[in-house]
Design a protein around this motif. Structure first.
Motif, PDB file in Angstrom:
ATOM      1  N   LEU A 221       0.838  -1.199   0.000  1.00  0.00           N
ATOM      2  CA  LEU A 221       0.000   0.000   0.000  1.00  0.00           C
ATOM      3  C   LEU A 221       0.873   1.248   0.000  1.00  0.00           C
ATOM      4  N   ARG A 224       2.133   1.762  -3.487  1.00  0.00           N
ATOM      5  CA  ARG A 224       1.088   2.269  -4.373  1.00  0.00           C
ATOM      6  C   ARG A 224       0.810   3.751  -4.092  1.00  0.00           C
ATOM      7  N   ALA A 225       0.840   4.137  -2.811  1.00  0.00           N
ATOM      8  CA  ALA A 225       0.567   5.528  -2.449  1.00  0.00           C
ATOM      9  C   ALA A 225       1.659   6.468  -2.943  1.00  0.00           C
ATOM     10  N   HIS A 233      -8.745   8.205  -2.485  1.00  0.00           N
ATOM     11  CA  HIS A 233      -9.217   7.097  -1.664  1.00  0.00           C
ATOM     12  C   HIS A 233      -8.045   6.239  -1.188  1.00  0.00           C
ATOM     13  N   LEU A 234      -7.111   5.952  -2.094  1.00  0.00           N
ATOM     14  CA  LEU A 234      -5.955   5.151  -1.706  1.00  0.00           C
ATOM     15  C   LEU A 234      -5.084   5.911  -0.709  1.00  0.00           C
ATOM     16  N   SER A 236      -6.080   8.151   1.386  1.00  0.00           N
ATOM     17  CA  SER A 236      -6.792   8.162   2.656  1.00  0.00           C
ATOM     18  C   SER A 236      -6.568   6.853   3.411  1.00  0.00           C
ATOM     19  N   ALA A 237      -6.634   5.746   2.680  1.00  0.00           N
ATOM     20  CA  ALA A 237      -6.396   4.445   3.311  1.00  0.00           C
ATOM     21  C   ALA A 237      -4.977   4.361   3.866  1.00  0.00           C
ATOM     22  N   PHE A 238      -4.014   4.862   3.078  1.00  0.00           N
ATOM     23  CA  PHE A 238      -2.631   4.810   3.541  1.00  0.00           C
ATOM     24  C   PHE A 238      -2.416   5.745   4.730  1.00  0.00           C
ATOM     25  N   ARG A 290      -7.839  -2.176   6.068  1.00  0.00           N
ATOM     26  CA  ARG A 290      -7.605  -1.009   5.215  1.00  0.00           C
ATOM     27  C   ARG A 290      -6.787  -1.367   3.978  1.00  0.00           C
ATOM     28  N   THR A 291      -5.737  -2.137   4.177  1.00  0.00           N
ATOM     29  CA  THR A 291      -4.873  -2.503   3.062  1.00  0.00           C
ATOM     30  C   THR A 291      -5.613  -3.390   2.073  1.00  0.00           C
ATOM     31  N   GLU A 293      -8.849  -3.620   1.547  1.00  0.00           N
ATOM     32  CA  GLU A 293      -9.878  -2.863   0.831  1.00  0.00           C
ATOM     33  C   GLU A 293      -9.268  -1.931  -0.214  1.00  0.00           C
ATOM     34  N   ALA A 294      -8.130  -1.323   0.100  1.00  0.00           N
ATOM     35  CA  ALA A 294      -7.519  -0.369  -0.826  1.00  0.00           C
ATOM     36  C   ALA A 294      -6.879  -1.056  -2.030  1.00  0.00           C
TER      37      ALA A 294
END
Length: 345
Positions: A221, A224-225, A233-234, A236-238, A290-291, A293-294
Motif C-alpha cells: 500500500l 502504491r501511495a 481514496h488510496l 486516505s487508506a494509507f 484497510r490494506t 480494501e484499498a
C-alpha cells in the motif's frame, strides 16, 4: 464462447502447477532460523535489562521478513530468557529452542516422577518448530493440579504431520507433538513459568512480531501511495494505516522503557502486556482491513510475499483473544486501580 473441448485442451497444454512450494518455504525458514542462531543474530538482550527495545526491534525486523521466521525466533529467544530467569539447564551452542506451553481443553500433557526422573506422557498442540527445534521448554500437569515447566530434547518426541490445517503461519512448522515417556528436566518451581514478570515481558514481545507483520502487510500500500496516479481514496487508506502503525510503534517503545525501568514489578508487567497486546492486535486488524480494501484482490493473487504476510498475520494475531483478553485487562485496571493510575496516560 469457446467450445468445451477447446477449453479442456488449452488447460492440458498449460504448465502444470508447482507442488511442494509450501514445504520448500518451511525448509527455507528453518534454514534461516538456524543461520541466525549460528551467526549470533539471535543473541538478544534479555527483557528488562535496559535494552528491551533493541530486542523487540530485532523481532520486528525478522517479522517484516517473514512472520513464521519471527515466530520461531521469538520462541527461541523467549526460551533463552526463561532459562536465565528460572535457572534451567544452559542452552547448548547451536541448539534451537521452542516454548511449548499451550493448554487447550481435552489434550492434557502429564509429567510423572519415577525413580527420581521426570517423564512426559500425552500430547501437546501448537508446538512451533516441532521438527526444527532441538530442545523445548514444555509445560505439563503434575500432581495436585499444579503445572510445571520442563526442558526436553526433541529427538525423543513425535511430531504429528497434518495437524496444522491453515496456510497462515504454515512455515512455523506448528504441529501437535506426542510424548511417550520423554525424559524431562524441571525448569523452575511449579507455577514459576507464569508467576514471573518475564512471562508478561515475553507476551509483550510477541506483539513486536505482530507489529512487524503489520509493517510487511502495509508495504504494498505504501508503494502504491507513492505513485503519481494514487487517488484520494488510496491515499486516505494509507494515511489511516500510517496513523495506526505510528500509534502502535509508539506504544511498543514506551512499553519497552517501562519494562526496563520496572523489570521485577509483576503487577505492572501484567497490565502493560495486556495493554500492548490489545493495542497492537487492534492495529493489525485495522491494517489488514484497510490494506485489503484499498488494494483489492490483485496483490493477494499475484504478490506471493503480500499474500503470505496477510495470511500469516491473520493467524498470528489470534493469540490475542479479543473480548476475553480485553475483559482481563478491564479486571486488571478496574475503576479503583484505574483512578490511581490515570497519570499513566
Amino acid at each position: 464462447m469457446r467450445a468445451p473441448e477447446t477449453v479442456g485442451r488449452n488447460v492440458c497444454e498449460q504448465e502444470p502447477p508447482t507442488f511442494g512450494e509450501a514445504e520448500r518455504h518451511t525448509g527455507r525458514i528453518a534454514a534461516r532460523l538456524t543461520e541466525e542462531i549460528a551467526s549470533g543474530g539471535l543473541d538478544l538482550p534479555l527483557p528488562g535489562g535496559g535494552s528491551t527495545w533493541l530486542r523487540w526491534e530485532r523481532l520486528r525486523d525478522l517479522a517484516q521478513e517473514d512472520l513464521s521466521l519471527a515466530r520461531l525466533a521469538e520462541g527461541h529467544t523467549d526460551a533463552i530468557a526463561i532459562l536465565s530467569e528460572l535457572g534451567g539447564p544452559p542452552a547448548e551452542p547451536g541448539s534451537v529452542w521452542g516454548v511449548w506451553a499451550a493448554h487447550p481443553p481435552g489434550m492434557p500433557l502429564i509429567a510423572d516422577k519415577t525413580g527420581g526422573n521426570w517423564r512426559l506422557h500425552g500430547a501437546k498442540p501448537f508446538c512451533s518448530g516441532a521438527r526444527v527445534c532441538t530442545h523445548a521448554l514444555v509445560s505439563a500437569d503434575i500432581a495436585a493440579g499444579e503445572r510445571r515447566l520442563f526442558a526436553v530434547r526433541t529427538d525423543e518426541t513425535e511430531p504429528r504431520t497434518g495437524t496444522w490445517a491453515s496456510a497462515g503461519m504454515a512455515a512455523s512448522d506448528t504441529l501437535t507433538v506426542h510424548f511417550d515417556g520423554v525424559d524431562a528436566e524441571p525448569a523452575g518451581r511449579p507455577g514459576g513459568y507464569v508467576g514471573r514478570p518475564g512471562f508478561h515481558h515475553g507476551g509483550a514481545g510477541v506483539a513486536a512480531c505482530w507489529f512487524g507483520g503489520a509493517l510487511a502487510v502495509a508495504r504494498p500500500l505504501a508503494a502504491r501511495a507513492d505513485r503519481v496516479e494514487a487517488d484520494a481514496h488510496l491515499l486516505s487508506a494509507f494515511g489511516a494505516v500510517d496513523r495506526e502503525l505510528y500509534a502502535a510503534g509508539s506504544v511498543l517503545r514506551r512499553a519497552s522503557r517501562e519494562i526496563d525501568d520496572h523489570p521485577r514489578d509483576g503487577s505492572r508487567a501484567a497490565v502493560l502486556a495486556a495493554r500492548v497486546r490489545a493495542v497492537v492486535a487492534d492495529t493489525c486488524t485495522r491494517v489488514l482491513r484497510r490494506t485489503g480494501e484499498a488494494l483489492g484482490a490483485g496483490p493477494l493473487a499475484g504478490d506471493a510475499a503480500y499474500a503470505r504476510a496477510t495470511a500469516d498475520l491473520c493467524v498470528y494475531i489470534r493469540q490475542h483473544h479479543a473480548e476475553r483478553d480485553l475483559s482481563e485487562l478491564g479486571t486488571l485496571v478496574a475503576p479503583g486501580t484505574w483512578m490511581g493510575a490515570a497519570n499513566d496516560y
